[in-house]
Design an enzyme around this catalytic site. Sequence first.
Site, mmCIF file in Angstrom:
data_model
loop_
_atom_site.group_PDB
_atom_site.id
_atom_site.type_symbol
_atom_site.label_atom_id
_atom_site.label_comp_id
_atom_site.label_asym_id
_atom_site.label_seq_id
_atom_site.Cartn_x
_atom_site.Cartn_y
_atom_site.Cartn_z
ATOM 1 C CE LYS A 238 41.512 -51.763 -13.945
ATOM 2 N NZ LYS A 238 40.781 -50.487 -13.938
HETATM 3 C C1 E4P Z 1 39.977 -49.393 -10.705
HETATM 4 O O1 E4P Z 1 40.912 -49.592 -11.441
HETATM 5 C C2 E4P Z 1 38.663 -48.889 -11.136
HETATM 6 O O2 E4P Z 1 38.841 -48.117 -12.304
HETATM 7 C C3 E4P Z 1 38.008 -47.991 -10.153
HETATM 8 O O3 E4P Z 1 38.777 -47.769 -8.997
HETATM 9 C C4 E4P Z 1 36.559 -48.251 -9.946
HETATM 10 O O4 E4P Z 1 36.051 -47.340 -9.011
HETATM 11 P P1 E4P Z 1 34.482 -47.056 -8.819
HETATM 12 O O5 E4P Z 1 33.931 -48.095 -7.908
HETATM 13 O O6 E4P Z 1 34.445 -45.697 -8.185
HETATM 14 O O7 E4P Z 1 33.874 -47.087 -10.190
#
Ligand code: E4P
Length: 219
Positions: free
Chosen positions: A83
């Site tokens: 990522k």
């Molecule tokens: C995506 O891969 C992220 O880990 C995640 O969806 C972030 O979500 P949040 O806005 O609830 O932290």
Amino acid sequence: MKFFVDTADTEEIRELADTGLLDGVTTNPSLVAKTGRDFFTVIQEICSLIDGPVSAEVAATDFKTMLEEGKKLAGLADNVAVKVPLTMAGLKTCAELSRAGTQVNVTLCFSAAQAILAAKAGAAFVSPFVGRLDDIGQAGMDLIGDIVQIYDNYADLKTEVLVASIRNPTHIVEAALLGADVCTIPPQVLKQLVSHPLTDKGLAAFLADWEKSGQSILG
Ligand code: E4P
């Protein structure tokens, strides 16, 4: 539509994997930090629980270090998806890793223009954050509709739209109506998906009537 779970908690992942409903996992540095555990151990453990892609995020911001980190993460297991953030260095890293056959998830996407760049860089997934857009008064789901439409215009774009920052079951239904490829879902929202008060009420009534009938299916 594929379901990923958005957590680094291996106990929760184990429990949800047993349902047969999970196609992958996403983690991020905040979710890993919350576990208090070693990053590499956590990712390897998750990869052994799930056959599908497991997103593990780089922590560097410059291309050279990001690429090095990405290669190290990709080496942890065959199903790691590296990522990277949606920055120029992240896109460059994505292009390089994707060319070498590594799945890359380009994260922190907040505009259709950014999603076009992620696809150009060969990302396996782009992660638009709907909840965080909703939080600042913008309609996160409109972005999903735009990206799905744009990607559909070009048969050669293989990037999957991974809806992230999901806050409630409605987000998942809306993403499915728009034809998004994947939703990454916090465990508590995944559990909420199954609940409906009329299901509970109906089941209680059926069971009460069955009890009165005095019958048993298994004898
Ligand atoms: C995506 O891969 C992220 O880990 C995640 O969806 C972030 O979500 P949040 O806005 O609830 O932290």
